[in-house]
Design a protein around this motif. Structure first.
Motif, PDB file in Angstrom:
ATOM      1  N   PHE A  29       0.835  -1.198   0.000  1.00  0.00           N
ATOM      2  CA  PHE A  29       0.000   0.000   0.000  1.00  0.00           C
ATOM      3  C   PHE A  29       0.873   1.252   0.000  1.00  0.00           C
ATOM      4  CE2 PHE A  29      -3.751  -2.395   0.576  1.00  0.00           C
ATOM      5  CZ  PHE A  29      -3.462  -3.424   1.465  1.00  0.00           C
ATOM      6  N   PRO A  30       0.284   2.387  -0.351  1.00  0.00           N
ATOM      7  CA  PRO A  30       1.065   3.634  -0.361  1.00  0.00           C
ATOM      8  C   PRO A  30       1.590   3.985   1.027  1.00  0.00           C
ATOM      9  CG  PRO A  30      -0.977   3.908  -1.589  1.00  0.00           C
ATOM     10  CD  PRO A  30      -1.078   2.595  -0.882  1.00  0.00           C
ATOM     11  N   ILE A  31       2.772   4.527   1.042  1.00  0.00           N
ATOM     12  CA  ILE A  31       3.369   5.012   2.289  1.00  0.00           C
ATOM     13  C   ILE A  31       3.396   6.538   2.209  1.00  0.00           C
ATOM     14  CG2 ILE A  31       5.413   5.059   3.743  1.00  0.00           C
ATOM     15  CD1 ILE A  31       6.161   2.332   2.680  1.00  0.00           C
ATOM     16  N   ASN A  32       2.603   7.156   3.062  1.00  0.00           N
ATOM     17  CA  ASN A  32       2.483   8.608   2.990  1.00  0.00           C
ATOM     18  C   ASN A  32       1.919   9.177   4.268  1.00  0.00           C
ATOM     19  OD1 ASN A  32       3.129  10.683   1.272  1.00  0.00           O
ATOM     20  ND2 ASN A  32       1.132  10.794   0.315  1.00  0.00           N
ATOM     21  N   PRO A  33       2.627  10.068   4.949  1.00  0.00           N
ATOM     22  CA  PRO A  33       3.959  10.527   4.610  1.00  0.00           C
ATOM     23  C   PRO A  33       5.044   9.622   5.205  1.00  0.00           C
ATOM     24  CG  PRO A  33       3.189  11.722   6.510  1.00  0.00           C
ATOM     25  CD  PRO A  33       2.079  10.781   6.126  1.00  0.00           C
ATOM     26  N   MET A  34       6.267  10.023   4.972  1.00  0.00           N
ATOM     27  CA  MET A  34       7.406   9.481   5.684  1.00  0.00           C
ATOM     28  C   MET A  34       8.082  10.630   6.403  1.00  0.00           C
ATOM     29  SD  MET A  34       9.215   6.678   3.183  1.00  0.00           S
ATOM     30  CE  MET A  34      10.402   6.224   4.467  1.00  0.00           C
ATOM     31  N   GLY A  35       8.616  10.354   7.575  1.00  0.00           N
ATOM     32  CA  GLY A  35       9.202  11.448   8.312  1.00  0.00           C
ATOM     33  C   GLY A  35      10.101  11.011   9.444  1.00  0.00           C
ATOM     34  N   TRP A  36      10.482  11.987  10.237  1.00  0.00           N
ATOM     35  CA  TRP A  36      11.398  11.775  11.357  1.00  0.00           C
ATOM     36  C   TRP A  36      10.817  12.339  12.648  1.00  0.00           C
ATOM     37  CZ3 TRP A  36      15.776   8.921  10.801  1.00  0.00           C
ATOM     38  CH2 TRP A  36      16.223   8.683   9.507  1.00  0.00           C
ATOM     39  N   ALA A  49      10.164  16.294  11.177  1.00  0.00           N
ATOM     40  CA  ALA A  49       9.844  16.691   9.807  1.00  0.00           C
ATOM     41  C   ALA A  49       9.168  15.539   9.094  1.00  0.00           C
ATOM     42  CB  ALA A  49      11.113  17.086   9.052  1.00  0.00           C
ATOM     43  N   PHE A  50       8.360  15.865   8.065  1.00  0.00           N
ATOM     44  CA  PHE A  50       7.839  14.823   7.200  1.00  0.00           C
ATOM     45  C   PHE A  50       7.822  15.292   5.759  1.00  0.00           C
ATOM     46  CE2 PHE A  50       3.806  16.352   5.808  1.00  0.00           C
ATOM     47  CZ  PHE A  50       3.085  16.869   6.859  1.00  0.00           C
ATOM     48  N   ALA A  51       7.735  14.319   4.855  1.00  0.00           N
ATOM     49  CA  ALA A  51       7.629  14.598   3.429  1.00  0.00           C
ATOM     50  C   ALA A  51       6.592  13.667   2.823  1.00  0.00           C
ATOM     51  CB  ALA A  51       8.975  14.404   2.738  1.00  0.00           C
ATOM     52  N   SER A  62      11.468  24.145  15.802  1.00  0.00           N
ATOM     53  CA  SER A  62      12.814  24.094  16.366  1.00  0.00           C
ATOM     54  C   SER A  62      13.884  23.750  15.337  1.00  0.00           C
ATOM     55  CB  SER A  62      12.867  23.080  17.512  1.00  0.00           C
ATOM     56  OG  SER A  62      12.496  21.792  17.053  1.00  0.00           O
ATOM     57  N   VAL A  63      13.486  23.203  14.181  1.00  0.00           N
ATOM     58  CA  VAL A  63      14.481  22.805  13.182  1.00  0.00           C
ATOM     59  C   VAL A  63      14.335  23.556  11.865  1.00  0.00           C
ATOM     60  CG1 VAL A  63      14.568  20.510  14.219  1.00  0.00           C
ATOM     61  CG2 VAL A  63      13.162  20.881  12.172  1.00  0.00           C
ATOM     62  N   LYS A  64      13.312  24.385  11.751  1.00  0.00           N
ATOM     63  CA  LYS A  64      13.104  25.126  10.503  1.00  0.00           C
ATOM     64  C   LYS A  64      14.325  25.977  10.169  1.00  0.00           C
ATOM     65  CE  LYS A  64       8.074  25.584  10.342  1.00  0.00           C
ATOM     66  NZ  LYS A  64       6.922  26.496  10.539  1.00  0.00           N
ATOM     67  N   GLY A  65      14.716  25.930   8.906  1.00  0.00           N
ATOM     68  CA  GLY A  65      15.870  26.700   8.465  1.00  0.00           C
ATOM     69  C   GLY A  65      17.189  25.997   8.678  1.00  0.00           C
ATOM     70  N   ARG A  66      17.186  24.903   9.440  1.00  0.00           N
ATOM     71  CA  ARG A  66      18.434  24.174   9.699  1.00  0.00           C
ATOM     72  C   ARG A  66      18.392  22.753   9.122  1.00  0.00           C
ATOM     73  NH1 ARG A  66      19.828  22.877  14.719  1.00  0.00           N
ATOM     74  NH2 ARG A  66      17.692  22.796  15.528  1.00  0.00           N
ATOM     75  N   PHE A  67      17.220  22.128   9.153  1.00  0.00           N
ATOM     76  CA  PHE A  67      17.062  20.760   8.657  1.00  0.00           C
ATOM     77  C   PHE A  67      16.299  20.786   7.336  1.00  0.00           C
ATOM     78  CE2 PHE A  67      17.079  18.294  12.986  1.00  0.00           C
ATOM     79  CZ  PHE A  67      18.249  18.958  13.344  1.00  0.00           C
ATOM     80  N   THR A  68      16.654  19.855   6.462  1.00  0.00           N
ATOM     81  CA  THR A  68      15.952  19.703   5.194  1.00  0.00           C
ATOM     82  C   THR A  68      15.631  18.239   4.973  1.00  0.00           C
ATOM     83  OG1 THR A  68      17.148  21.582   4.235  1.00  0.00           O
ATOM     84  CG2 THR A  68      16.033  20.090   2.708  1.00  0.00           C
ATOM     85  N   ILE A  69      14.359  17.957   4.696  1.00  0.00           N
ATOM     86  CA  ILE A  69      13.949  16.591   4.404  1.00  0.00           C
ATOM     87  C   ILE A  69      13.676  16.472   2.914  1.00  0.00           C
ATOM     88  CG2 ILE A  69      11.486  17.007   4.864  1.00  0.00           C
ATOM     89  CD1 ILE A  69      11.379  14.156   6.070  1.00  0.00           C
ATOM     90  N   SER A  70      14.085  15.354   2.338  1.00  0.00           N
ATOM     91  CA  SER A  70      13.803  15.094   0.934  1.00  0.00           C
ATOM     92  C   SER A  70      13.365  13.642   0.801  1.00  0.00           C
ATOM     93  CB  SER A  70      15.025  15.378   0.064  1.00  0.00           C
ATOM     94  OG  SER A  70      16.125  14.598   0.460  1.00  0.00           O
ATOM     95  N   VAL A  76      13.727   8.494   2.525  1.00  0.00           N
ATOM     96  CA  VAL A  76      13.809   9.890   2.932  1.00  0.00           C
ATOM     97  C   VAL A  76      15.201  10.185   3.480  1.00  0.00           C
ATOM     98  CG1 VAL A  76      11.396  10.411   3.406  1.00  0.00           C
ATOM     99  CG2 VAL A  76      12.760   9.313   5.168  1.00  0.00           C
ATOM    100  N   LEU A  77      15.641  11.396   3.211  1.00  0.00           N
ATOM    101  CA  LEU A  77      16.906  11.888   3.737  1.00  0.00           C
ATOM    102  C   LEU A  77      16.622  13.086   4.623  1.00  0.00           C
ATOM    103  CD1 LEU A  77      19.111  11.841   0.507  1.00  0.00           C
ATOM    104  CD2 LEU A  77      19.103  10.166   2.361  1.00  0.00           C
ATOM    105  N   LEU A  78      17.333  13.185   5.731  1.00  0.00           N
ATOM    106  CA  LEU A  78      17.232  14.339   6.607  1.00  0.00           C
ATOM    107  C   LEU A  78      18.626  14.954   6.698  1.00  0.00           C
ATOM    108  CD1 LEU A  78      15.286  15.952   8.457  1.00  0.00           C
ATOM    109  CD2 LEU A  78      16.221  14.620  10.356  1.00  0.00           C
ATOM    110  N   GLN A  79      18.783  16.107   6.076  1.00  0.00           N
ATOM    111  CA  GLN A  79      20.043  16.842   6.149  1.00  0.00           C
ATOM    112  C   GLN A  79      19.946  17.809   7.311  1.00  0.00           C
ATOM    113  OE1 GLN A  79      22.925  16.537   4.318  1.00  0.00           O
ATOM    114  NE2 GLN A  79      23.805  18.097   5.656  1.00  0.00           N
ATOM    115  N   MET A  80      20.876  17.687   8.259  1.00  0.00           N
ATOM    116  CA  MET A  80      20.843  18.510   9.457  1.00  0.00           C
ATOM    117  C   MET A  80      22.063  19.426   9.471  1.00  0.00           C
ATOM    118  SD  MET A  80      19.579  15.626  12.206  1.00  0.00           S
ATOM    119  CE  MET A  80      21.015  14.586  11.960  1.00  0.00           C
ATOM    120  N   ASN A  81      21.823  20.716   9.446  1.00  0.00           N
ATOM    121  CA  ASN A  81      22.892  21.711   9.471  1.00  0.00           C
ATOM    122  C   ASN A  81      22.811  22.530  10.756  1.00  0.00           C
ATOM    123  OD1 ASN A  81      23.646  20.939   6.830  1.00  0.00           O
ATOM    124  ND2 ASN A  81      22.198  22.390   5.936  1.00  0.00           N
TER     125      ASN A  81
END
Length: 116
Positions: A29-36, A49-51, A62-70, A76-81
């Motif tokens: 079945f569909p997986i939606n969303p995926m996240g952390w 975050a989720f995508a 708390s993570v906006k502007g620093r973390f990016t989910i794709s 899914v990838l979570l880039q944490m800066n």
């Protein structure tokens, strides 16, 4: 059976970067969303975050502007800066499957430690 597997994590200095990846497999079945989500010592698990498969993303304040989910299919990838000590936690990947009802599947978690 749906399997959710995370990789990445580790020790990083404040201000550093780290990336986490997660793959979900085995769902007809569909997986939606995926996240952390994450859980710091002594605290409850919290959303990070989720995508969605359609490209919509959402982040905790708390993570906006620093973390990016794709997302690419069921990965899914979570880039944490600009990591901070307060980002230290066990990070869990979540995959929500819709088969008429929503069912959440979780990975085992990966530890991220931000410390000098």
């Amino acid at each position: 059976q749906v399997q959710v597997v995370e990789s990445g994590g580790g020790l990083v200095q404040p201000g550093g970067t780290l990336s986490l990846s997660c793959t979900a497999s085995g769902s007809p079945f569909p997986i939606n969303p995926m996240g952390w989500y994450r859980q710091a010592p002594g605290k409850e698990r919290e959303f990070v975050a989720f995508a969605t498969s359609g490209g919509t993303t959402n982040y905790a304040d708390s993570v906006k502007g620093r973390f990016t989910i794709s997302r690419d299919n069921n990965m899914v990838l979570l880039q944490m800066n600009s990591l901070k000590p307060e980002d230290t936690a066990v990070y869990y990947c979540n995959a929500r499957v819709y088969s008429g009802v929503h069912t959440d599947y979780w990975g085992k978690g990966t530890l991220v430690t931000v410390s000098s």
